[in-house]
Scaffold this motif. Structure first.
Motif, PDB file in Angstrom:
ATOM      1  N   LEU A   1      -2.665  21.754  -3.291  1.00  0.00           N
ATOM      2  CA  LEU A   1      -4.165  22.124  -3.867  1.00  0.00           C
ATOM      3  C   LEU A   1      -4.548  23.042  -5.163  1.00  0.00           C
ATOM      4  O   LEU A   1      -5.246  22.729  -5.840  1.00  0.00           O
ATOM      5  CB  LEU A   1      -4.566  23.430  -2.566  1.00  0.00           C
ATOM      6  CG  LEU A   1      -4.804  22.734  -1.354  1.00  0.00           C
ATOM      7  CD1 LEU A   1      -5.233  23.849  -0.366  1.00  0.00           C
ATOM      8  CD2 LEU A   1      -5.880  21.731  -1.471  1.00  0.00           C
ATOM      9  N   VAL A   2      -3.317  23.715  -5.516  1.00  0.00           N
ATOM     10  CA  VAL A   2      -3.393  24.218  -6.863  1.00  0.00           C
ATOM     11  C   VAL A   2      -3.432  23.192  -7.957  1.00  0.00           C
ATOM     12  O   VAL A   2      -3.795  23.396  -9.213  1.00  0.00           O
ATOM     13  CB  VAL A   2      -2.066  25.246  -7.219  1.00  0.00           C
ATOM     14  CG1 VAL A   2      -1.783  25.688  -8.572  1.00  0.00           C
ATOM     15  CG2 VAL A   2      -2.369  26.432  -6.098  1.00  0.00           C
ATOM     16  N   VAL A   3      -2.326  22.350  -7.560  1.00  0.00           N
ATOM     17  CA  VAL A   3      -2.244  21.104  -8.676  1.00  0.00           C
ATOM     18  C   VAL A   3      -3.714  20.428  -8.772  1.00  0.00           C
ATOM     19  O   VAL A   3      -4.264  20.184  -9.704  1.00  0.00           O
ATOM     20  CB  VAL A   3      -1.319  20.214  -8.495  1.00  0.00           C
ATOM     21  CG1 VAL A   3      -1.228  18.829  -9.099  1.00  0.00           C
ATOM     22  CG2 VAL A   3       0.212  20.800  -8.617  1.00  0.00           C
ATOM     23  N   VAL A   4      -4.402  20.162  -7.540  1.00  0.00           N
ATOM     24  CA  VAL A   4      -5.565  19.498  -7.729  1.00  0.00           C
ATOM     25  C   VAL A   4      -6.644  20.283  -8.342  1.00  0.00           C
ATOM     26  O   VAL A   4      -7.316  19.864  -9.328  1.00  0.00           O
ATOM     27  CB  VAL A   4      -5.929  19.283  -6.171  1.00  0.00           C
ATOM     28  CG1 VAL A   4      -7.538  18.718  -5.949  1.00  0.00           C
ATOM     29  CG2 VAL A   4      -5.216  18.212  -5.484  1.00  0.00           C
ATOM     30  N   ILE A   5      -6.865  21.625  -8.138  1.00  0.00           N
ATOM     31  CA  ILE A   5      -7.703  22.625  -8.793  1.00  0.00           C
ATOM     32  C   ILE A   5      -7.408  22.568 -10.389  1.00  0.00           C
ATOM     33  O   ILE A   5      -8.320  22.527 -11.123  1.00  0.00           O
ATOM     34  CB  ILE A   5      -7.563  24.054  -8.227  1.00  0.00           C
ATOM     35  CG1 ILE A   5      -8.051  24.003  -6.727  1.00  0.00           C
ATOM     36  CG2 ILE A   5      -8.459  24.817  -9.118  1.00  0.00           C
ATOM     37  CD1 ILE A   5      -7.894  25.151  -5.922  1.00  0.00           C
TER      38      ILE A   5
END
Length: 53
Positions: A11-15
């Motif tokens: 999720l952090v990478v996607v954000i």
């Protein structure tokens, strides 16, 4: 626990990718769409005003 960590990291990478690719104020996709839209509006407006004369 490992699955939760992997999910959070994903999720952090996607954000981060979203912020860099889409929402960047100088080179992001949304800024390019806004710039192209403004240019198109100007061209359409000039065609309409020159056509009505």
């Amino acid at each position: 626990m490992r699955n939760i960590l992997m999910t959070v990291m994903l999720l952090v990478v996607v954000i981060v990718l979203f912020n860099n690719i889409i929402a960047d104020n100088t080179t992001g996709t949304s800024k390019q769409i806004q710039t192209q839209g403004s240019s198109a509006n100007t061209k359409i407006g000039s065609m309409l005003s020159s056509g009505s004369n």
